[in-house]
Design an enzyme around this catalytic site. Sequence first.
Site: not given
Length: 262
Positions: A166, A170
């Site tokens: 993640y 991101k």
Amino acid sequence: MEKSMTDSALTGSPFAGRACLVTGAGGGIGSAIARRLAHEGATVVVADIDETAAKAVVEGIAADGGTAEAAHFDLGDGEACRQAVDDAVARYGRLDVLVNNAGINRRGNLLDLSAQDWEASFAVNVHPLFHLCRAALTHMAAQGGGAIVNTASQWGLQPAADYIAYNVTKAAVVAFTRSLARDHAHQGVRVNAVCPGEIRTPMLEAGLASSGRTVAELDSLVPFGRIGTPEEVAALVAFLASDEAPYMCGSIVEITGGQAVA
């Protein structure tokens, strides 16, 4: 873009006459964004892999007097992404706002995370931005401008422990946003990103259920005294996509309540 700006000024609704496409709009932050844009006068394409959820959001928008339609396609299919953008333009004559909001969060450090979770994270969090923005930019440049808002994360700026997939995806959204903004600002296309901290969404609540943490525990980590709401993120997205932010391009805006990474 000039035509739709004039229309909005005449009607008093910030997004009147504008067509917007929001991915991951069947729940959480995405549904709040879709509702906010519709409330401010936009026609919203509510895109989600969960067709039932997308249709429920559309029904709610219609019940509130707004205009929306559901779109169900696989973000992992580049051709389907292109077709979704082209369909919106064919139906409404333009695409003024693209919000790349869909995302997944797979927990684990590099040794614990499976190869499948690593690949799925890029397939949902990063690759669709290439296909959707590539398709949208052609139309936005031809019509004189547009706005793209990407949902990144506070963790894309300051990584949290044990969420490497993640964090990295991101961070890629942040870099993608800045690069796209520099390359296409001259065409009147503004590209920005929001970086939420902890927001009370179904994804967050599922994570809490698996980790044993509580909302109250997260609240205590935020200087503002609580975690955020999807509606607060939606308000920021609407601002960045609106005429109120005409010089914001390549901006990466945190919305965290003053919170450091938990």
